[in-house]
Design an enzyme around this catalytic site. Sequence first.
Site, PDB file in Angstrom:
ATOM      1  N   TYR A  56     -32.516  17.826  10.285  1.00  6.44           N
ATOM      2  CA  TYR A  56     -32.428  18.008  11.718  1.00  6.44           C
ATOM      3  C   TYR A  56     -32.355  19.543  11.687  1.00  6.44           C
ATOM      4  O   TYR A  56     -32.496  20.125  12.984  1.00  6.44           O
ATOM      5  CB  TYR A  56     -31.093  17.254  12.009  1.00  6.44           C
ATOM      6  N   GLY A  57     -32.048  20.319  10.773  1.00  4.24           N
ATOM      7  CA  GLY A  57     -31.706  21.751  10.995  1.00  4.24           C
ATOM      8  C   GLY A  57     -32.954  22.441  11.243  1.00  4.24           C
ATOM      9  O   GLY A  57     -32.855  23.760  11.833  1.00  4.24           O
ATOM     10  N   CYS A  74     -22.650  15.483  12.439  1.00  5.05           N
ATOM     11  CA  CYS A  74     -23.631  16.338  11.923  1.00  5.05           C
ATOM     12  C   CYS A  74     -23.458  17.666  12.506  1.00  5.05           C
ATOM     13  O   CYS A  74     -23.228  17.609  13.632  1.00  5.05           O
ATOM     14  CB  CYS A  74     -25.042  15.637  12.597  1.00  5.05           C
ATOM     15  N   ASN A  75     -23.427  18.434  11.760  1.00  2.00           N
ATOM     16  CA  ASN A  75     -22.964  20.018  12.271  1.00  2.00           C
ATOM     17  C   ASN A  75     -24.168  20.500  13.146  1.00  2.00           C
ATOM     18  O   ASN A  75     -24.105  21.337  14.266  1.00  2.00           O
ATOM     19  CB  ASN A  75     -22.876  21.056  11.254  1.00  2.00           C
ATOM     20  N   THR A  76     -25.462  20.196  12.946  1.00  4.17           N
ATOM     21  CA  THR A  76     -26.476  20.643  13.667  1.00  4.17           C
ATOM     22  C   THR A  76     -26.362  20.112  15.018  1.00  4.17           C
ATOM     23  O   THR A  76     -26.712  20.852  15.988  1.00  4.17           O
ATOM     24  CB  THR A  76     -27.934  20.295  12.836  1.00  4.17           C
ATOM     25  N   ASP A 134     -25.836  10.889  11.469  1.00  6.09           N
ATOM     26  CA  ASP A 134     -26.196  12.273  10.983  1.00  6.09           C
ATOM     27  C   ASP A 134     -28.046  11.821  10.751  1.00  6.09           C
ATOM     28  O   ASP A 134     -28.247  10.821  10.951  1.00  6.09           O
ATOM     29  CB  ASP A 134     -25.426  12.206   9.543  1.00  6.09           C
ATOM     30  N   SER A 135     -28.457  13.173  10.203  1.00  6.99           N
ATOM     31  CA  SER A 135     -29.807  12.891   9.956  1.00  6.99           C
ATOM     32  C   SER A 135     -30.204  12.111   8.712  1.00  6.99           C
ATOM     33  O   SER A 135     -31.198  11.675   8.652  1.00  6.99           O
ATOM     34  CB  SER A 135     -30.577  14.403   9.663  1.00  6.99           C
ATOM     35  N   CYS A 147     -22.583  21.716   6.635  1.00  3.87           N
ATOM     36  CA  CYS A 147     -23.418  20.713   6.915  1.00  3.87           C
ATOM     37  C   CYS A 147     -22.957  19.787   6.054  1.00  3.87           C
ATOM     38  O   CYS A 147     -22.584  19.817   4.826  1.00  3.87           O
ATOM     39  CB  CYS A 147     -24.856  21.239   6.241  1.00  3.87           C
TER      40      CYS A 147
HETATM   41  N1  DGL Z   1     -26.366  17.198   7.692  1.00 10.28           N
HETATM   42  C1  DGL Z   1     -26.597  17.588   8.947  1.00 10.28           C
HETATM   43  C2  DGL Z   1     -25.830  18.715   9.424  1.00 10.28           C
HETATM   44  O1  DGL Z   1     -24.420  18.533   9.072  1.00 10.28           O
HETATM   45  C3  DGL Z   1     -28.202  18.062   9.249  1.00 10.28           C
HETATM   46  C4  DGL Z   1     -28.797  18.244   7.999  1.00 10.28           C
HETATM   47  C5  DGL Z   1     -30.431  18.302   8.320  1.00 10.28           C
HETATM   48  O2  DGL Z   1     -30.833  17.371   8.611  1.00 10.28           O
HETATM   49  O3  DGL Z   1     -31.002  19.552   8.450  1.00 10.28           O
HETATM   50  O4  DGL Z   1     -26.115  19.764   9.945  1.00 10.28           O
END
Ligand code: DGL
Length: 266
Positions: free
Chosen positions: A46-47, A77-79, A14-15, A187
């Site tokens: 990451y978003g 990570c959802n992104t 993940d980020s 997220c």
């Molecule tokens: N936690 C990550 C997600 O599930 C990324 C969040 C991010 O770094 O913006 O999207």
Amino acid sequence: MAILKNNLPIGFFDSGVGGLTVLKEVKRLMPNENFIYFGDTLHVPYGDKTKEQLLEYSKDILTFFEEKKCKAVVMACNTTSSTIYEDIKDKYSFKIYPIVQTVAKVLANTSIDRLGIFATKATISSNAYQNEIAKYNSNMKVFGQHCPEWVKIVENNTSERAESIEIIKNDLNLMLRNNPQKIVLGCTHYPFLLPVLTKFAPKELFIDPAKYFAQAINTDLTLAGLTNDNSSEHTEEFYVSSEPDKFKNSAKMFYEIEQTVNLLNF
Ligand code: DGL
């Protein structure tokens, strides 16, 4: 002779600290597994990144997991699941488990009519949750909302500050206008904010996808004959691309890391 893969590790990335919400649930269901976690703290959030940037970061991380001989990798990570999973899913020696696609399938089979999704800008703009749910259920109404400050609040461990609470409350109120029956914390960082969210709305309103995800990967690895049944051996390794101490400290409210967090620059 076939190489015995069962005791090889499962990689997570993940980020930053967010993916620990997923690791925690997977570990609860699969306590005999060996885990390697990578938090890309140098590039968080990451978003806000482009698809090209996310492809570049994930290439290094997934190559690292190949060197570590991971038997499976969790895209916690959802992104990245929403934006680059389709491009890279068949490029590696291990199966990659994306959180969005895995969880959307489970959600689509529930009786929820109105579903809210809190997620990053990239996840919301991709419409990944909506598209994945629509593959299995065309009746569910899905309301996506981007929460621009939440990842920063979690990474900086400032959720108890008055200004953070105000931001979270305002974002929640905006979503509540849609009258959702459930809201997905889409997220992996957001479940860290449940103590704040539940000051303003009942706990039952929120869905932490990690629980659904853990069940799905457990079932899949069991069916593939890839689970580790050797309970005497169990390791966890943690890596980040910057500020290991900050990572350990922010993780604290959700996940107690006993091991050293290693700094890894590709
Ligand atoms: N936690 C990550 C997600 O599930 C990324 C969040 C991010 O770094 O913006 O999207």
